[in-house]
Motif scaffolding. Structure first.
Motif, mmCIF file in Angstrom:
data_model
loop_
_atom_site.group_PDB
_atom_site.id
_atom_site.type_symbol
_atom_site.label_atom_id
_atom_site.label_comp_id
_atom_site.label_asym_id
_atom_site.label_seq_id
_atom_site.Cartn_x
_atom_site.Cartn_y
_atom_site.Cartn_z
ATOM 1 N N GLY A 397 11.279 -14.015 8.263
ATOM 2 C CA GLY A 397 12.579 -14.633 8.023
ATOM 3 C C GLY A 397 12.775 -15.931 8.777
ATOM 4 N N LEU A 398 11.731 -16.437 9.422
ATOM 5 C CA LEU A 398 11.811 -17.704 10.156
ATOM 6 C C LEU A 398 11.482 -18.871 9.229
ATOM 7 N N LEU A 399 11.769 -20.081 9.702
ATOM 8 C CA LEU A 399 11.461 -21.275 8.919
ATOM 9 C C LEU A 399 9.969 -21.355 8.618
ATOM 10 N N LYS A 400 9.656 -21.855 7.435
ATOM 11 C CA LYS A 400 8.256 -22.029 7.076
ATOM 12 C C LYS A 400 7.630 -23.199 7.827
ATOM 13 N N HIS A 401 6.306 -23.302 7.738
ATOM 14 C CA HIS A 401 5.531 -24.296 8.484
ATOM 15 C C HIS A 401 6.064 -25.711 8.299
ATOM 16 N N SER A 402 6.242 -26.134 7.055
ATOM 17 C CA SER A 402 6.656 -27.515 6.798
ATOM 18 C C SER A 402 8.062 -27.794 7.310
ATOM 19 N N LEU A 403 8.953 -26.805 7.215
ATOM 20 C CA LEU A 403 10.339 -27.016 7.622
ATOM 21 C C LEU A 403 10.492 -27.064 9.132
ATOM 22 N N ILE A 404 9.742 -26.237 9.873
ATOM 23 C CA ILE A 404 9.859 -26.277 11.328
ATOM 24 C C ILE A 404 9.267 -27.582 11.861
ATOM 25 N N LYS A 405 8.258 -28.127 11.195
ATOM 26 C CA LYS A 405 7.730 -29.434 11.604
ATOM 27 C C LYS A 405 8.770 -30.519 11.380
ATOM 28 N N GLN A 406 9.526 -30.415 10.299
ATOM 29 C CA GLN A 406 10.597 -31.383 10.059
ATOM 30 C C GLN A 406 11.652 -31.311 11.163
ATOM 31 N N GLU A 407 11.910 -30.101 11.671
ATOM 32 C CA GLU A 407 12.891 -29.951 12.741
ATOM 33 C C GLU A 407 12.450 -30.669 14.014
ATOM 34 N N VAL A 408 11.134 -30.699 14.264
ATOM 35 C CA VAL A 408 10.628 -31.442 15.426
ATOM 36 C C VAL A 408 10.908 -32.929 15.252
ATOM 37 N N ASP A 409 10.652 -33.452 14.057
ATOM 38 C CA ASP A 409 10.917 -34.869 13.786
ATOM 39 C C ASP A 409 12.404 -35.194 13.927
ATOM 40 N N LYS A 410 13.263 -34.306 13.420
ATOM 41 C CA LYS A 410 14.711 -34.526 13.529
ATOM 42 C C LYS A 410 15.150 -34.544 14.992
ATOM 43 N N GLU A 411 14.594 -33.622 15.795
ATOM 44 C CA GLU A 411 14.998 -33.549 17.191
ATOM 45 C C GLU A 411 14.501 -34.766 17.969
ATOM 46 N N LEU A 412 13.313 -35.255 17.620
ATOM 47 C CA LEU A 412 12.801 -36.468 18.265
ATOM 48 C C LEU A 412 13.724 -37.652 17.972
ATOM 49 N N ALA A 413 14.156 -37.783 16.727
ATOM 50 C CA ALA A 413 15.074 -38.869 16.357
ATOM 51 C C ALA A 413 16.398 -38.730 17.108
ATOM 52 N N ARG A 414 16.893 -37.497 17.261
ATOM 53 C CA ARG A 414 18.146 -37.280 17.974
ATOM 54 C C ARG A 414 18.002 -37.622 19.450
ATOM 55 N N ARG A 416 16.015 -39.835 20.786
ATOM 56 C CA ARG A 416 16.007 -41.297 20.928
ATOM 57 C C ARG A 416 17.394 -41.877 20.727
ATOM 58 N N ARG A 417 18.139 -41.315 19.781
ATOM 59 C CA ARG A 417 19.457 -41.840 19.452
ATOM 60 C C ARG A 417 20.455 -41.561 20.570
ATOM 61 N N GLU A 418 20.393 -40.386 21.173
ATOM 62 C CA GLU A 418 21.383 -39.974 22.156
ATOM 63 C C GLU A 418 20.848 -39.940 23.581
ATOM 64 N N GLN A 419 19.588 -40.370 23.760
ATOM 65 C CA GLN A 419 18.972 -40.375 25.091
ATOM 66 C C GLN A 419 19.036 -38.980 25.721
ATOM 67 N N PRO A 478 16.571 -27.932 21.746
ATOM 68 C CA PRO A 478 17.348 -29.132 22.081
ATOM 69 C C PRO A 478 18.010 -29.024 23.458
ATOM 70 N N GLY A 479 18.083 -30.166 24.157
ATOM 71 C CA GLY A 479 18.754 -30.209 25.447
ATOM 72 C C GLY A 479 18.112 -29.364 26.514
ATOM 73 N N CYS A 480 16.852 -29.073 26.364
ATOM 74 C CA CYS A 480 16.153 -28.169 27.282
ATOM 75 C C CYS A 480 14.891 -28.874 27.784
ATOM 76 N N ASP A 481 14.805 -29.125 29.088
ATOM 77 C CA ASP A 481 13.611 -29.790 29.623
ATOM 78 C C ASP A 481 12.454 -28.795 29.696
ATOM 79 N N PRO A 482 11.202 -29.280 29.822
ATOM 80 C CA PRO A 482 10.046 -28.368 29.801
ATOM 81 C C PRO A 482 10.079 -27.286 30.868
#
Length: 553
Positions: A397-414, A416-419, A478-482
C-alpha cells in the motif's frame, strides 16, 4: 473558531447568498417580463428567445438551491415549452408562455426557505498531529472467548496505543474517545460486537459515531461475515488471525476516518452565488474546493490542484460543459478523473448523450445541501480508493517506485525554495533471501508488510514512504536533518527486531539496515538517493542491523 461558531458563520453566509439570489432573480424576472411584453407586441426575434431561454435555465438550476423550489420548477417547465416551440416559430413567444412568464414573479414573493442543516455538514475532525512517534489509538472490547494478549503485544510493538474499555459502561467509550481526538479504531470480539456498535451508533458525540469498528471472530465463514456486515462493522478478521493484515487495516481505517480533508473537488460554475453556495456547503463537510469560473483556466488549475473529482455545469455561458469534458479527456493524465455534471437537464436521453461525450454521472439541479455533500463524499472516497490502487504498491500500500522518486525531487525543490533541511533514507531487510529460502515467500511477504505498517505508524503524516523494490523502502523526511533521521530509524529498527514471525511450528526475528543522506546537499534527487544507497551499502558491510549516515569522506 469553535464548531458552533464555524457552523453559525456558514449559516450566516448562506443566508446572505440567498438574499443576493433573490435580488438577482427579481432583476431576471423584470427583464423576462419586458421581453414577454415585447413578444406580445410582435417585437421579438430569435435573440430575444435565446435570452429568455438562458435566464430560465439559470433560474431552473439555482432557484431550488436557494429556497424557491416552485420558481425553479416553473422555470424548467417554461424552458422545455419554449424549446419545443422553437421549431415552429422561434422568433415569437407563444401566448401561453408569455402568460406563465408574467406569473413567475408571484413565486418569488415568499421569502427563501433556509436550507435544512444536515448531519454531514458538521465540521470534520482535525488531522492527526504530524509528529514523530504519533500513535493510532486502538480501543479494545474483547470477550473471554479470545486470548487478546498475543495480539495486543504485537499491536503495541507496531506502535499502536492500546486501551481496554467495558461495553457495559455506556459513558466509558465516550470518555476514552474524548481523551484523544486523534486517529482511533475500536477492536471488538464477535461476542460483544452488537453492544459495541449500539454504543457507537447511539453516541451523542459525532466523533464517536465516526469511529471504525473491526470485529475479531473465532469463525471465518459466510454466515458470520454476513451477520457482522449487517450490523455495520467496518472489517472482519477470523481465525487464524493475520496480524500484518490487521495492522494494515487498523492504520487505513484510522487515517481514513480522522483526516480533515475528505476530498478535493474542482467546481466549474459560472453562477457566482451558486458556486459560493456549493463551495461553502462542501467545505463545511471537510471537502477542499477550488472554484473555476473561466473555462480557459480549467487545464492549468487541474494540473496544480490535482482533484479527486471534477464537478461541472453543463452550460457555462458561451461554453458547453459537455465539450469541456471531452477537452479534459484529451490529456491522458485525466482519463480516469471522475467528471460529474451539475445540470437542470432531466431528459434521460439527453443525459445519456451528454454522458457519452466524456463524463461519468449527472447530479440534477436543484440539489439539496445534504444530497450534494453525501454524493461528493461518496465519489471522492471511491476516487481515492481507485487512485490508491493505481499509485500504490499492491502488497504494502506504499507509493510505487516512480512516485516515491518524484517525492524526492519535489522535496529537493522545496528545500531550495524555502532554505529547509530534509533527509532521504534507504531501508533494507537483512538476509531477506534467507527468509524466503527458509520460511517461504508467503512468510517473506508478511515480513515486508509488517515493516511497511510499522513505518506508516511510526513516521509523521508529512513523511513519504515508498517501496523502492523487493525488500527495499525509500523514505522522504521533510524538515528532518540526517542526525535526527538516523535516531528515528534506529528506534524503528530496534522495535522491528523485537517482532516475532511464525514459520510453521517455529518463529523467527528479522533485522533491518538503513542509509541516510541530506537531500539538500545534492544537485538532483537521483544523486541524493544514490548517496543514501551508498550509506546503506556501508551499513551492510559493517554488520547490518543499524543505520549509517552518508558522508562525502
Amino acid at each position: 473558531m469553535t464548531d458552533s461558531g464555524s457552523a453559525n458563520a456558514v449559516a450566516s453566509r448562506l443566508a446572505e447568498l440567498r438574499e443576493r439570489f433573490a435580488e438577482r432573480a427579481a432583476d431576471d424576472l423584470s427583464t423576462l417580463e419586458q421581453l414577454a411584453r415585447a413578444s406580445l407586441s410582435g417585437q421579438s426575434d430569435n435573440a430575444v428567445v435565446q435570452d429568455v431561454l438562458a435566464r430560465l435555465h439559470r433560474l431552473a438550476g439555482s432557484a431550488g438551491t436557494f429556497g424557491f423550489p416552485e420558481l425553479g420548477d416553473a422555470a424548467r417547465n417554461l424552458e422545455k415549452m419554449l424549446k419545443a416551440h422553437a421549431g415552429a416559430d422561434g422568433a415569437l413567444l407563444p401566448a401561453l408562455a408569455v402568460e406563465k412568464l408574467l406569473a413567475l414573479r408571484t413565486l418569488l414573493e415568499n421569502p427563501p426557505v433556509p436550507a435544512a442543516t444536515t448531519e454531514a455538514q458538521s465540521p470534520a475532525a482535525e488531522d492527526p498531529e504530524g509528529s514523530h512517534g504519533f500513535q493510532v489509538r486502538v480501543l479494545l472490547a474483547i470477550g473471554p472467548e479470545i486470548n487478546v494478549d498475543v495480539a495486543e503485544q504485537a499491536l503495541v510493538a507496531y506502535g499502536f496505543d492500546c486501551l481496554h474499555f467495558s461495553y457495559a459502561e455506556p459513558g466509558e467509550l465516550e470518555q476514552l474517545a474524548a481523551q484523544s481526538r486523534s486517529a482511533t479504531v475500536i477492536l471488538a470480539s464477535e461476542s460483544c460486537i452488537d453492544k459495541v456498535l449500539h454504543l457507537r451508533d447511539g453516541s451523542r458525540i459525532e466523533f464517536v459515531r465516526r469511529l471504525p469498528v473491526i470485529c475479531l471472530s473465532l469463525q471465518d465463514d459466510f454466515d458470520s461475515r454476513y451477520r457482522i456486515a449487517g450490523l455495520g462493522a467496518d472489517a472482519f478478521f477470523g481465525e487464524p488471525l493475520d496480524l500484518p493484515d490487521l495492522t494494515e487495516r487498523i492504520e487505513y481505517l484510522a487515517m481514513e476516518r480522522s483526516t480533515r480533508v475528505s476530498g478535493r473537488v474542482v467546481l466549474v460554475e459560472d453562477d457566482a452565488e451558486l458556486a459560493e453556495h456549493y463551495s461553502l456547503v462542501l467545505r463545511s463537510a471537510g471537502v477542499d474546493v477550488l472554484w473555476v469560473n473561466d473555462p480557459m483556466q480549467l487545464a492549468p488549475e487541474l494540473a496544480t490542484f490535482r482533484p479527486d473529482i471534477l464537478l461541472m455545469d453543463v452550460q457555462l455561458g458561451d461554453y458547453s460543459g459537455i465539450t469541456l469534458a471531452r477537452l479534459v479527456r484529451f490529456d491522458p493524465q485525466w482519463l480516469s478523473l471522475p467528471i460529474i455534471y451539475l445540470s437542470s437537464e432531466d431528459d434521460p436521453d439527453n443525459q445519456l448523450e451528454a454522458l457519452s461525450r466524456g463524463a461519468d454521472e449527472f447530479l440534477m439541479k436543484p440539489v439539496s445541501d445534504g444530497y450534494l455533500i453525501r454524493s461528493v463524499l461518496i465519489r471522492c472516497s471511491r476516487a481515492r480508493q481507485l487512485s490508491r490502487l493505481m499509485n500504490r504498491d499492491s502488497l504494502t500500500g506504499l507509493l510505487k517506485h516512480s512516485l516515491i522518486k518524484q517525492e524526492v525531487d519535489k522535496e529537493l525543490a522545496r528545500c531550495r525554495r524555502e532554505q529547509k533541511q530534509a533527509s532521504v533514507a534507504m531501508v533494507d531487510l537483512d538476509h531477506f533471501k534467507q527468509i524466503n529460502d527458509t520460511w517461504g515467500h508467503r512468510s517473506g511477504d508478511i515480513v515486508i508488510k509488517a515493516l511497511a505498517n510499522m513505518l506508516r505508524n511510526r513516521l509523521r503524516e508529512t513523511d513519504r514512504i515508498g517501496r523502492y523494490g523487493g525488500e527495499e523502502f525509500l523514505l522522504v523526511l521533510p524538515g528532518c536533518d540526517p542526525g535526527a533521521a538516523a535516531q528515528l530509524l534506529a528506534e524503528i529498527a530496534e522495535a522491528f527486531a523485537l517482532l516475532s514471525f511464525s514459520g510453521g511450528d517455529d518463529s523467527f526475528h528479522v533485522t533491518l539496515s538503513a542509509g541516510v543522506a541530506a537531500i539538500e546537499a545534492f544537485p538532483s534527487g537521483d544523486e541524493a538517493i544514490e548517496a543514501a544507497d551508498k550509506a546503506l551499502y556501508n551499513r551492510k558491510r559493517s554488520g547490518r542491523n543499524g543505520v549509517t549516515v552518508f558522508t562525502h569522506d
